[in-house]
Motif scaffolding. Structure first.
Motif, PDB file in Angstrom:
ATOM      1  N   LEU A  96       0.927  -1.045  -0.078  1.00 25.79           N
ATOM      2  CA  LEU A  96      -0.067   0.044   0.123  1.00 25.79           C
ATOM      3  C   LEU A  96       0.791   1.081  -0.037  1.00 25.79           C
ATOM      4  O   LEU A  96       0.618   2.244  -0.740  1.00 25.79           O
ATOM      5  CB  LEU A  96      -0.980  -0.157   1.192  1.00 25.79           C
ATOM      6  CG  LEU A  96      -2.087  -0.882   1.080  1.00 25.79           C
ATOM      7  CD1 LEU A  96      -2.783  -1.181   2.565  1.00 25.79           C
ATOM      8  CD2 LEU A  96      -3.050  -0.633   0.017  1.00 25.79           C
ATOM      9  N   ALA A  97       2.021   1.223   0.740  1.00 23.45           N
ATOM     10  CA  ALA A  97       2.946   2.679   0.759  1.00 23.45           C
ATOM     11  C   ALA A  97       3.439   2.591  -0.618  1.00 23.45           C
ATOM     12  O   ALA A  97       3.490   3.759  -0.955  1.00 23.45           O
ATOM     13  CB  ALA A  97       4.057   2.244   1.907  1.00 23.45           C
ATOM     14  N   ARG A  98       3.896   1.267  -1.042  1.00 26.04           N
ATOM     15  CA  ARG A  98       4.442   1.596  -2.412  1.00 26.04           C
ATOM     16  C   ARG A  98       3.389   2.166  -3.548  1.00 26.04           C
ATOM     17  O   ARG A  98       3.896   2.900  -4.482  1.00 26.04           O
ATOM     18  CB  ARG A  98       5.189   0.257  -2.830  1.00 26.04           C
ATOM     19  CG  ARG A  98       5.830   0.117  -4.270  1.00 26.04           C
ATOM     20  CD  ARG A  98       7.123   0.726  -4.136  1.00 26.04           C
ATOM     21  NE  ARG A  98       7.848   1.198  -5.452  1.00 26.04           N
ATOM     22  CZ  ARG A  98       7.485   2.049  -6.096  1.00 26.04           C
ATOM     23  NH1 ARG A  98       6.549   3.163  -5.688  1.00 26.04           N
ATOM     24  NH2 ARG A  98       8.142   2.464  -7.160  1.00 26.04           N
ATOM     25  N   ALA A 108       1.046   4.153  -2.667  1.00 25.73           N
ATOM     26  CA  ALA A 108       1.068   5.576  -2.485  1.00 25.73           C
ATOM     27  C   ALA A 108       2.271   6.580  -3.316  1.00 25.73           C
ATOM     28  O   ALA A 108       1.874   7.410  -3.737  1.00 25.73           O
ATOM     29  CB  ALA A 108       0.942   5.623  -0.925  1.00 25.73           C
ATOM     30  N   GLU A 109       3.409   5.795  -3.313  1.00 17.19           N
ATOM     31  CA  GLU A 109       4.498   6.592  -4.021  1.00 17.19           C
ATOM     32  C   GLU A 109       3.858   6.645  -5.416  1.00 17.19           C
ATOM     33  O   GLU A 109       4.633   7.531  -6.050  1.00 17.19           O
ATOM     34  CB  GLU A 109       5.830   5.693  -3.552  1.00 17.19           C
ATOM     35  CG  GLU A 109       6.146   5.698  -2.287  1.00 17.19           C
ATOM     36  CD  GLU A 109       7.229   4.974  -1.935  1.00 17.19           C
ATOM     37  OE1 GLU A 109       7.706   4.185  -3.114  1.00 17.19           O
ATOM     38  OE2 GLU A 109       7.944   4.810  -1.165  1.00 17.19           O
ATOM     39  N   MET A 139      -1.338   6.495  -5.672  1.00 16.26           N
ATOM     40  CA  MET A 139      -2.780   6.093  -5.311  1.00 16.26           C
ATOM     41  C   MET A 139      -2.628   5.840  -3.876  1.00 16.26           C
ATOM     42  O   MET A 139      -2.310   4.625  -3.508  1.00 16.26           O
ATOM     43  CB  MET A 139      -3.222   5.076  -6.093  1.00 16.26           C
ATOM     44  CG  MET A 139      -4.651   4.843  -6.083  1.00 16.26           C
ATOM     45  SD  MET A 139      -5.260   3.480  -7.178  1.00 16.26           S
ATOM     46  CE  MET A 139      -5.556   4.455  -8.830  1.00 16.26           C
ATOM     47  N   GLU A 140      -3.152   6.701  -3.036  1.00 16.68           N
ATOM     48  CA  GLU A 140      -2.920   6.709  -1.622  1.00 16.68           C
ATOM     49  C   GLU A 140      -4.135   5.927  -0.942  1.00 16.68           C
ATOM     50  O   GLU A 140      -5.150   5.902  -1.411  1.00 16.68           O
ATOM     51  CB  GLU A 140      -2.582   7.952  -0.875  1.00 16.68           C
ATOM     52  CG  GLU A 140      -1.326   8.520  -1.496  1.00 16.68           C
ATOM     53  CD  GLU A 140      -1.201  10.021  -0.623  1.00 16.68           C
ATOM     54  OE1 GLU A 140      -2.192  10.194   0.405  1.00 16.68           O
ATOM     55  OE2 GLU A 140      -0.255  10.673  -0.944  1.00 16.68           O
ATOM     56  N   GLY A 141      -3.902   5.194   0.344  1.00 22.01           N
ATOM     57  CA  GLY A 141      -4.964   4.586   0.991  1.00 22.01           C
ATOM     58  C   GLY A 141      -4.385   3.478   2.008  1.00 22.01           C
ATOM     59  O   GLY A 141      -3.176   2.788   2.017  1.00 22.01           O
ATOM     60  N   ASP A 142      -4.886   3.541   3.247  1.00 21.01           N
ATOM     61  CA  ASP A 142      -4.556   2.536   4.260  1.00 21.01           C
ATOM     62  C   ASP A 142      -5.143   1.114   3.764  1.00 21.01           C
ATOM     63  O   ASP A 142      -4.770   0.347   4.722  1.00 21.01           O
ATOM     64  CB  ASP A 142      -5.262   3.119   5.618  1.00 21.01           C
ATOM     65  CG  ASP A 142      -4.604   4.446   5.927  1.00 21.01           C
ATOM     66  OD1 ASP A 142      -3.362   4.752   5.436  1.00 21.01           O
ATOM     67  OD2 ASP A 142      -5.248   5.241   6.753  1.00 21.01           O
ATOM     68  N   LEU A 153      -8.725   3.344  -1.504  1.00 25.81           N
ATOM     69  CA  LEU A 153      -7.573   4.054  -2.151  1.00 25.81           C
ATOM     70  C   LEU A 153      -8.273   5.317  -2.951  1.00 25.81           C
ATOM     71  O   LEU A 153      -9.264   5.501  -3.463  1.00 25.81           O
ATOM     72  CB  LEU A 153      -7.195   3.060  -3.468  1.00 25.81           C
ATOM     73  CG  LEU A 153      -6.576   2.068  -3.144  1.00 25.81           C
ATOM     74  CD1 LEU A 153      -6.048   1.186  -4.404  1.00 25.81           C
ATOM     75  CD2 LEU A 153      -5.379   1.968  -2.256  1.00 25.81           C
ATOM     76  N   SER A 154      -7.383   6.592  -2.698  1.00 24.65           N
ATOM     77  CA  SER A 154      -7.602   7.798  -3.437  1.00 24.65           C
ATOM     78  C   SER A 154      -7.761   7.653  -4.902  1.00 24.65           C
ATOM     79  O   SER A 154      -7.096   6.843  -5.590  1.00 24.65           O
ATOM     80  CB  SER A 154      -6.673   8.676  -3.081  1.00 24.65           C
ATOM     81  OG  SER A 154      -5.400   8.509  -3.539  1.00 24.65           O
TER      82      SER A 154
END
Length: 746
Positions: free
Chosen positions: A87-89, A91-92, A95-98, A103-104
């Motif tokens: 998920l962190a990758r 976001a880089e 496309m962000e999201g926990d 996901l955004s």
């Protein structure tokens, strides 16, 4: 029926819950993208062999255990840490999201094109499956990508030239200047002649970095540059990892790069009938590799896991005639820890007896300098090399071998400085630790082997050490890059990879010498013991003197371990014994390689010394001797707490009845008279439920009663039978001649 029932009960006892392992599985990630060139939405899934979960989201379906088909005691479970890293990758990439279902959205033409051109190719290279739905799917089918075309040509015996340009899928050239302007703006696309061209920005930057990393001077024409052949394998592996980069190279260059990367079997080397019968197949392959890097003028790191025979492979290679004419007839220099000098000499005499060996050690070493040129192999320690480096600078060696590479991992230490001054036609480093994962140690080791290959120390810190320490996508890429750079010059095999060539248990004797203090006390005690035993036997006969003889031999054995085991006035020494140094060298190497260790000693006082040293070194351990009240609680702690790497055990208290398959290495600090008792202790790890090869080490002091006990065990195996269990019972089977031999009596 009763014996059968007892056997079944024993199996039930041996296969306890402590043996079962639940380890995190490696999920495959699947990214679903839907939308249009103006807006994208997504969901990330983690797939586990038939179980598909939204990444990072807790759900009942995540409570699973997948059996390992190769190991009945091993199960694989959900890997939430890997999902969060994914998920962190993502976001880089934009496309962000926990959680995978939160996901955004990516909104706007520029943002979408940057994700499609710059983000998706990177995720695909990581092994992710990308599923596109909606209008974005047809858009990507018709999209144009700028494909880098790399041209590689031979430029001489030691060099090759590189140039590159860009084309679209129709073979039309694309301006490099336009691509550079787009990348500087932070865009992964460009507009040209009414067309949108996507740029795999990560691949382009990575390709450029590879060439900038290796290029040494300009090429024959503008825009081309020259690289040393030492970089062939790294360039080939780096370009292969970048899908979408077209490489045009000569067959000879491709063949050389593939050979350096061990993509094909290396040319066999004749090693002689005697050694050919001794070496296992993977060890012969190691010798072939050593010969290959020697012929190509490279340095090398032989990093096989402990117990796979690095010393034997090195000796076999040194036994070959040197490839360079100017190196032929010159001695090889081996530098190792003090405690291993004798072991190297012993192994050389055993495996390559026709090579003359010169040990340069001790106070009398200064009389040996004139003999260096007449020896085939010179062996010394790091501690003495620092003091005697001026003497060695008067010679050029055929090869310089450094054993235990961690002794030069710090570039500013005297060990590293002295070793790098020595002149040798070829250089080799041996280590049992996974140096490819110890990034901070690598620069000094490679600077010894091939100066400037990894750049300056400052460049190395900026390009590798700091990004890897920071983690994230840049850290992952730096790790991949350093592994590609090292692969041609580093050979590492694990036991599990060559298990078909190995017995289920590997036995080794590790030798050390008495320290100066120990030697003085041992000689004094030996002289006193000879006189005392001789007088005693004359007075009351051999049979009635057995207990006193046992006590005498016990005291001699104690000196071999540590002076503090003797309660003699004035013999306590602050300096650690050579056996203690050897022990912790073995422990450090084993722990770096991920092993867990059982340590047995007959002397609880010795275990106490080891326990104090473990505390000083901040190493976790378990402890068991005759005074331990809840034995099974300690055993359970060791078997379940895998972060505890060492278990110190009294041979009498823990040599039988325990199941300790959580360990795969056993060290006997001091030898027992009866090897059957040692075998029983080793079987605490080497038993039902153990799936790994067990490495069994016996520490023996040279030129002392321990070495004579070992020789007696081998010579009188029929006398020291498996039915014997105690020192007294062994002594009842020994003759007066045996005792005279142990005490070196005439």
């Amino acid at each position: 029926e009763l014996p059968v029932l007892e056997a079944l009960m024993d199996v039930e006892y041996l296969v306890s819950p402590d043996l079962f392992m639940l380890e995190p599985a490696e999920p495959r990630f699947r990214l679903q993208i839907r939308g249009s060139p103006a807006s994208l939405a997504g969901a990330l899934y983690a797939d586990y062999e038939g179980v598909s979960l939204l990444a990072g989201r807790n759900s009942p379906e995540g409570q699973f255990a997948i059996p390992d088909p190769q190991d009945v005691l091993r199960y694989m479970g959900r890997n939430m840490d890997a999902e969060l890293r994914a998920l962190a990758r993502l976001a880089e990439a934009g496309m962000e999201g926990d959680r995978g279902d939160q996901l955004s959205h990516i909104v706007g033409g520029r943002e979408v094109l940057n994700f499609l051109g710059g983000g998706i190719p990177v995720l695909r290279r990581m092994g992710w499956r990308i599923e596109l739905a909606g209008r974005v799917s047809s858009f990507m089918e018709e999209a144009e990508f700028a494909a880098p075309v790399v041209q590689i040509e031979e430029a001489g015996q030691d060099w090759f030239e590189v140039g590159f340009h860009y084309e679209n899928r129709d073979g039309q050239s694309i301006s490099e200047a336009q691509i550079r302007r787009a990348l500087r703006r932070g865009d992964a696309y460009l507009e040209a002649a009414g067309r949108t061209i996507l740029l795999d920005a990560d691949a382009i930057e990575a390709m450029t970095d590879v060439f900038q990393d290796c290029a040494s001077e300009d090429g024959s024409t503008s825009g081309r540059f020259r690289l040393s052949n030492v970089h062939s394998a790294y360039v080939r592996a780096s370009l292969d990892a970048l899908d979408g980069v077209d490489v045009e190279a000569t067959p000879d260059w491709r063949s050389r790069a593939e050979e350096q990367n061990r993509m094909h079997p290396l040319q066999p080397v004749p090693i002689g009938k005697r050694l050919d019968k001794i070496l296992r197949s993977y060890q012969k392959e190691g010798v072939h590799w050593l010969r290959f890097i020697e012929k190509n003028g490279f340095g090398g790191i032989l990093a096989d896991e402990m117990g796979l025979g690095k010393t034997l492979q090195t000796l076999t290679w040194l036994h070959l005639e040197r490839h360079l004419a100017e190196a032929q007839g010159k001695p090889a220099l081996i530098v190792c820890p003090t405690s291993l000098v004798g072991n190297w000499a012993e192994e050389a005499r055993r495996f390559v007896p026709d090579m003359s060996v010169l040990e340069i050690a001790g106070t009398g070493r200064h009389s040996l300098w004139s003999e260096i040129e007449n020896a085939d192999m010179v062996i010394t320690s790091y501690a003495l090399l620092r003091r005697d480096v001026k003497q060695y600078l008067e010679h050029t060696f055929s090869a310089l071998v450094l054993d235990e590479a961690q002794h030069i991992k710090n570039r500013s230490t005297q060990n590293a400085v002295a070793a790098k001054k020595i002149k040798a036609h070829h250089r080799l480093v041996l280590t049992g630790t996974p140096v490819e994962n110890s990034v901070a140690d690598l620069w000094s080791i490679m600077d010894f082997l091939m100066p400037r290959y990894l750049g300056t120390h400052q460049d190395f810190r900026v390009n590798y050490e700091q990004p890897i320490a920071a983690g994230g996508a840049f850290g992952e890429e730096a790790q991949k890059k350093i592994r590609r750079k090292l692969r041609p010059f580093l050979l590492r095999r694990l036991k599990k990879e060559v298990a078909k060539d190995l017995p289920p248990r590997i036995d080794r004797v590790a030798y050390c010498t008495l320290s100066a203090d120990q030697q003085a006390v041992y000689k004094e005690l030996l002289t006193h013991s000879r006189r005392q035993v001789s007088d005693l036997v004359k007075r009351q006969g051999f049979n009635r003197s057995r207990m006193e003889i046992l006590t005498t031999l016990l005291r001699l054995r104690q000196v071999c371990c540590h002076l503090d085991l003797l309660k003699l006035e004035g013999v306590k020494s602050e300096a650690p014994s050579d056996k203690l140094n050897l022990f912790f060298e073995l422990v450090d190497e084993a722990l770096d390689a991920g092993h867990r260790i059982l340590v047995f000693s007959q002397f609880t006082t010795m275990l106490g010394i080891l326990r104090a040293e473990m505390k000083k070194r901040d190493l976790r351990y378990c402890y068991l001797d005759g005074s331990t009240k809840d034995r099974m609680k300690v055993v359970h702690e060791f078997n379940t707490e895998r972060s505890i790497p060492v278990f110190l055990i009294s041979l009498k208290a823990g040599g039988t009845g325990l199941n300790l398959t959580g360990a795969d290495m056993v060290i006997h600090f001091d030898p027992w008279w009866n090897p059957a008792v040692e075998n029983q202790a080793t079987d605490r790890a080497h038993r039902i439920g153990q799936k790994r090869t067990v490495y069994n080490v016996k520490l023996i002091t040279r030129n002392a009663v321990e070495e004579k006990v070992l020789a007696m065990q081998r010579k009188k195996q029929s006398i020291i039978s498996a039915t014997l269990a105690t020192d007294q019972q062994v002594l009842e089977k020994l003759s007066w001649e045996d005792v005279r031999e142990l005490l070196e009596m005439e």
